[in-house]
Design an enzyme around this catalytic site. Sequence first.
Site, PDB file in Angstrom:
ATOM      1  CB  SER A   1      81.911  45.982  14.417  1.00  0.00           C
ATOM      2  OG  SER A   1      83.032  46.841  14.305  1.00  0.00           O
TER       3      SER A   1
ATOM      4  CG  HIS B   1      78.374  43.291  15.963  1.00  0.00           C
ATOM      5  ND1 HIS B   1      78.591  42.781  14.702  1.00  0.00           N
ATOM      6  CD2 HIS B   1      78.536  44.639  15.849  1.00  0.00           C
ATOM      7  CE1 HIS B   1      78.879  43.762  13.878  1.00  0.00           C
ATOM      8  NE2 HIS B   1      78.846  44.901  14.541  1.00  0.00           N
TER       9      HIS B   1
ATOM     10  CD  GLU C   1      77.836  39.144  13.632  1.00  0.00           C
ATOM     11  OE1 GLU C   1      78.184  38.402  12.707  1.00  0.00           O
ATOM     12  OE2 GLU C   1      78.492  40.151  13.959  1.00  0.00           O
TER      13      GLU C   1
ATOM     14  CG  ASN D   1      81.384  43.733  10.242  1.00  0.00           C
ATOM     15  OD1 ASN D   1      80.581  44.150   9.406  1.00  0.00           O
ATOM     16  ND2 ASN D   1      81.520  44.289  11.426  1.00  0.00           N
TER      17      ASN D   1
END
Length: 693
Positions: free
Chosen positions: A420, A441, A453, A491
């Site tokens: 992540s 991800h 992702e 993130n």
Amino acid sequence: MFEGLRFNHWKTSEGDDGIVTLTLDRADSSVNAISRAVLDELEQIVERLGIEKPAGVIIHSAKPAGFAVGADIKAFVEYAKHDTVLENIEHGQRVYESLARLPCPTVAAVHGACMGGGTELILACSQRIAADDDKTRIALPEVMLGIHPGWGGTARLPRLIGATEALPLMLTGKSLSAKRSLALGVVDRLARPEELLVEARLLLRRPQARSFAHRAKAWATNTWLARQILAPMMVKQTAAKVRKEHYPAPFAMIDVWKRGGANIQQRLKLEARSVAKLAKTPTAQNLIRIFFLQERLKGQGSGIDPGIRHVHVVGAGVMGGDIAAWAAFKGFEVTLQDREMKFIQPALDRARQLYEKKLKTPEKVEETVRRLRADVEGTGVATADLAIEAIFENIEAKQALYASIEPQFQSDEILASNTSSIPLDALRKNLSAPQRFLGLHFFNPVAQMPLVEVVRHDQLDPAIEKRALAFCKAIGKLPVAVKGSPGFLVNRILMPYLLEAMRLYGEGVPGPVLDREAKKFGMPMGPIELADTVGLDVCASVGKELAPFLGLEVPAGLDAKLEAGKRGKKDGQGLYVWQDGRPQKPEVDKDYVMPPDLQERMILPMVNEAVACLADGVVDDADLLDAGVIFGTGFAPFRGGPIQYARSEGADKLKDRLEQLARRYGDRFKPKNGWDHPALTQSGFELPSTSAN
């Protein structure tokens, strides 16, 4: 009957029994989207039918995908630009109403997807028959575009099945299966797919009588008194889910229904004016833009065979186990590896629960369960087409795993990491075939979160990226390709928001106040509840990885919570106490005075980081950035994403506010590079640059 008339989008035929069949087959398209040209031709056809008075009319689709996907949204955008929405809505209403007034019986024969304007078309027919098939889905989802049904949906559906059933369907946009459509009375009969037209003919000859209970409910829930009683209740229920200033369409639709009397012309007029008004709102423009962004993401893997049949997942924790379960659910053979069976069994149990919830029959559940196999020894990696690593966030542990499994690979096997936050340029260093390595991800919970992702690095083979995009499409996810820098896209943008919220929490701002203000902005869940839901351990881990890169600090209070075993929802305690899966939010002192810049302190760091991501080329363009953040974080959809929000608010204005916050609270608020990016100066509503058809 139709001599001398030529049609591009409709095929017409008349049987010896006097029944006319109208086949919708939009030219140069794989689906039926109902355009002005489609309606103009239908208008001519219906006019001739009114004169000729056939024994009956059947309307169906020639497209394998389904009946109709709804109105042509691109055309709707053009109407909005030229302020002709009202005129075009009224035109569609007139065509459908003339169909409804034909002196002969009409039957719509439905298969596959029947959405929006397609559903309104079948509602204008005397009766409806649907293919008894899992692919049959009927819906009025216009509310998801910031508007509501405009070609008679609000005028006809409540009178057909009763307002208490019809309004929730239109307020949520929820689709109905064939069986549910029959139970509610949306359709009158079901037929085996191969017998749909034969059964439609029989239904024309012997119409299905509606039950007294159906007719009574339809009448009783639409009287003037019922509308005055039910409408405020519907408003209250809707307001508990969305704010009127954010999403005006559901409230407008309830009002249209409440004011609509027995006369359908009056109901149609109210409906048309309401849709025309909603079409001008920023909410509708942003939600329509998001619709096209979603279509663009869906289209990225089109026309490519990913060459993946068997998926091997290493790591049976929450993420790895749920990725494996989802891949098996979507038809892939999956092997799931971990150190011992005791680590794999909980994932298998969760998978069975998912399948029992999603699949209707025990046979389908068992068939799917068989595709997901425990593999403690890891023998499946040698025969897999794709291996996904989903172990804990530690670069040395991941590299050691790659060293042990890569020698077992076939010549073209793809290796993917579900990391992540760890940069892929670092993870790929010791690989013998880095060109076949990338990030996939996923987001938690895997079964619900649509985004994946697809993470790049400097040695990735573009052909492998395309196969990965096609795999995401095959498992029903929305992929966005991102640069492999720390935190990738989602993130990296989410972390400044969460860390600032936790800093505010540490300063004494009550958690419920922070959550309330974030939701007031439009976030689906407040940051304190989100941190507990994700897990404070995960937040701390990702935060420590990203904080130095972002120039931020992880709040000190987190470690104390973790040392006490309070990781959030999964432990029953975190920043909140959790009971039965719900946070028990404490009452806020009525004398508490909220800081006036609270919302800005949480939201603007997110927008600031989004601008920096755009400048750094983390994604290919601003549209993809907005799509990734909306589908990955739930960022206020009605605002169109962080870049669209910066455009609408004014980039210079937001930059000034960041500078003021920096002077007051510190350098973490300083505007980052990128506020002069050309995408921020784009004005007006534009469709995404390369949206799929």
